[in-house]
Design a protein around this motif. Sequence first.
Motif, PDB file in Angstrom:
ATOM      1  N   CYS A 144       0.887  -1.198   0.048  1.00  0.00           N
ATOM      2  CA  CYS A 144      -0.280   0.001   0.190  1.00  0.00           C
ATOM      3  C   CYS A 144       0.665   1.162  -0.012  1.00  0.00           C
ATOM      4  O   CYS A 144       1.556   1.391   0.840  1.00  0.00           O
ATOM      5  CB  CYS A 144      -0.885  -0.103   1.472  1.00  0.00           C
ATOM      6  N   CYS A 148      -2.401   6.146   6.179  1.00  0.00           N
ATOM      7  CA  CYS A 148      -3.212   6.228   6.756  1.00  0.00           C
ATOM      8  C   CYS A 148      -2.628   6.233   8.434  1.00  0.00           C
ATOM      9  O   CYS A 148      -1.873   5.450   8.444  1.00  0.00           O
ATOM     10  CB  CYS A 148      -4.280   5.410   6.750  1.00  0.00           C
ATOM     11  N   TYR A 150      -3.319   5.658  11.449  1.00  0.00           N
ATOM     12  CA  TYR A 150      -3.493   4.725  12.357  1.00  0.00           C
ATOM     13  C   TYR A 150      -3.127   3.449  11.804  1.00  0.00           C
ATOM     14  O   TYR A 150      -3.228   2.395  12.673  1.00  0.00           O
ATOM     15  CB  TYR A 150      -5.014   4.616  12.382  1.00  0.00           C
ATOM     16  N   CYS A 151      -2.841   3.155  10.659  1.00  0.00           N
ATOM     17  CA  CYS A 151      -2.675   1.855   9.801  1.00  0.00           C
ATOM     18  C   CYS A 151      -1.188   1.372   9.896  1.00  0.00           C
ATOM     19  O   CYS A 151      -0.243   1.932   9.519  1.00  0.00           O
ATOM     20  CB  CYS A 151      -3.316   1.833   8.682  1.00  0.00           C
TER      21      CYS A 151
HETATM   22 FE1  SF4 Z   1      -3.163   1.559   3.072  1.00  0.00          FE
HETATM   23 FE2  SF4 Z   1      -4.023   0.908   5.511  1.00  0.00          FE
HETATM   24 FE3  SF4 Z   1      -4.666   3.348   4.484  1.00  0.00          FE
HETATM   25 FE4  SF4 Z   1      -5.734   0.930   3.709  1.00  0.00          FE
HETATM   26  S1  SF4 Z   1      -6.172   1.797   5.662  1.00  0.00           S
HETATM   27  S2  SF4 Z   1      -5.022   2.706   2.560  1.00  0.00           S
HETATM   28  S3  SF4 Z   1      -4.022  -0.500   3.920  1.00  0.00           S
HETATM   29  S4  SF4 Z   1      -2.491   2.678   5.029  1.00  0.00           S
END
Ligand code: SF4
Length: 410
Positions: A144, A148, A150-151
């Motif tokens: 990815c 984001c 939190y991710c």
């Molecule tokens: Fe990428 Fe996580 Fe955001 Fe999905 S939630 S777009 S996997 S960073």
Amino acid sequence: MTQKVFLQTFGCQMNLADSDEMFNHLRARGAQKAQTPEEADIILVNTCTVREHAEHRAVSFLGRLAKWKKERPGRIIIFAGCAAQRLGNQLKKEFPFLDIVAGAKSMDTFSALLDKSGLFPPAQEVLPPQTEGLTGYVTIMRGCDFRCTYCIVPYVRGGVKCLPHEQILQEAAQKAAQGAKEIMLLGQTVNAYRDGDVSFADLLNRVSQVPGVERVRFMSPHPAYITPDFLAAVRDNPKIAKHIHLPIQSGSTAVLQAMKRGYTREILLEKLAALKACGMTVSTDIIVGFPTETEQDFQDTLTLVDEARFFAAYCFKYSPRQGTPAAQMELLPEQTLEERLDILLNKVRDLSARAYTAQVGTHQQVLMETENKGRTSNNFWVKTTKNYKIGSVVPVEITRADGTLLFAKE
Ligand code: SF4
Ligand code: SAH
Ligand code: F3S
């Protein structure tokens, strides 16, 4: 003697597909699938770390394997996937009985890892993976490029790598030849796919033309890539399922910005309206209790959920992940998270029941997944009155809804 391998997969569909791929490398070394851990010589645990709870499950599963390993000499444990990537070699210290750690980034080198371990016979020719069931999962991209806040996924899976479209089409054709009627294209931001001139919309159209394929689904798309050419493909191609699982995460522009999702509430509403105009039903993922989420922000999520009429939503309490920007922020009280989750879940349950009821009286094509149950293109489960061959497409009229099941007259 043939080695038997038991697969234990946690996490998302990407992990399920990766488990199949790893099993295939073991199969090339003569291994067969075991139905239970007791009969297995090898256990492959493919793990998730998206929330703390997921990682905890994976690690405690591993802890319980100490006994399994002792019961018979020569048993092998492979710990793979996203939690393996995050925890890395620290695991070997804590669990000395662990044989192989294969983090999510090492899918390309998995075969070499097996060879290096010296625990397996040399690989014979790698055969095409075997499809079980109606749906053939095909990974089209890994990793990815979003961040984001939190991710953890980009940290454990790395940046985007798209697979060549020729390889994807070949895999889809193999799965269809083995009996898959539905192809599910997989990637963390699946609709960001591009290979030279071939866009995601092109790929959807091409996969739908593979002989034997009745339906094409995909998972998980990102709102930023709901583009006009994608919408046109969905509108014009009846083989593309009229259902999208589109994670929105929040309905508040302020929270979306703090999450760095790259869209506002207004953009989201526009995209959702465009999807509906193509006849799509939408399900989603939502996080409650992101550190900056105020009561008003949460209300914005509730009103957006009402407006969007999602027919299903996975709702999660925010879980801080070490190393992500949001993990530096102060957490909201646990009680607030629980209260908000509860309110949201109740709303989602209501909406879901309404969406099923709204299907009554409509005519649908049901792709049979058992002899008397299947799914519509919109992803509703339907029970038929008669029995049919698995994989057949049956035209029906919906007569009744009960919870999350529709009943049909053929
Ligand atoms: Fe990428 Fe996580 Fe955001 Fe999905 S939630 S777009 S996997 S960073
Ligand atoms: N690639 C997909 C989903 C990735 S993870 C996307 O971009 O949308 C699957 C879901 O887990 C996310 O949609 C999100 O709702 C949830 N999730 C991810 N990180 C989380 C965290 N730290 N706490 C709670 N839920 C989280
Ligand atoms: Fe989990 Fe990794 Fe999927 S963290 S959600 S298994 S990409």
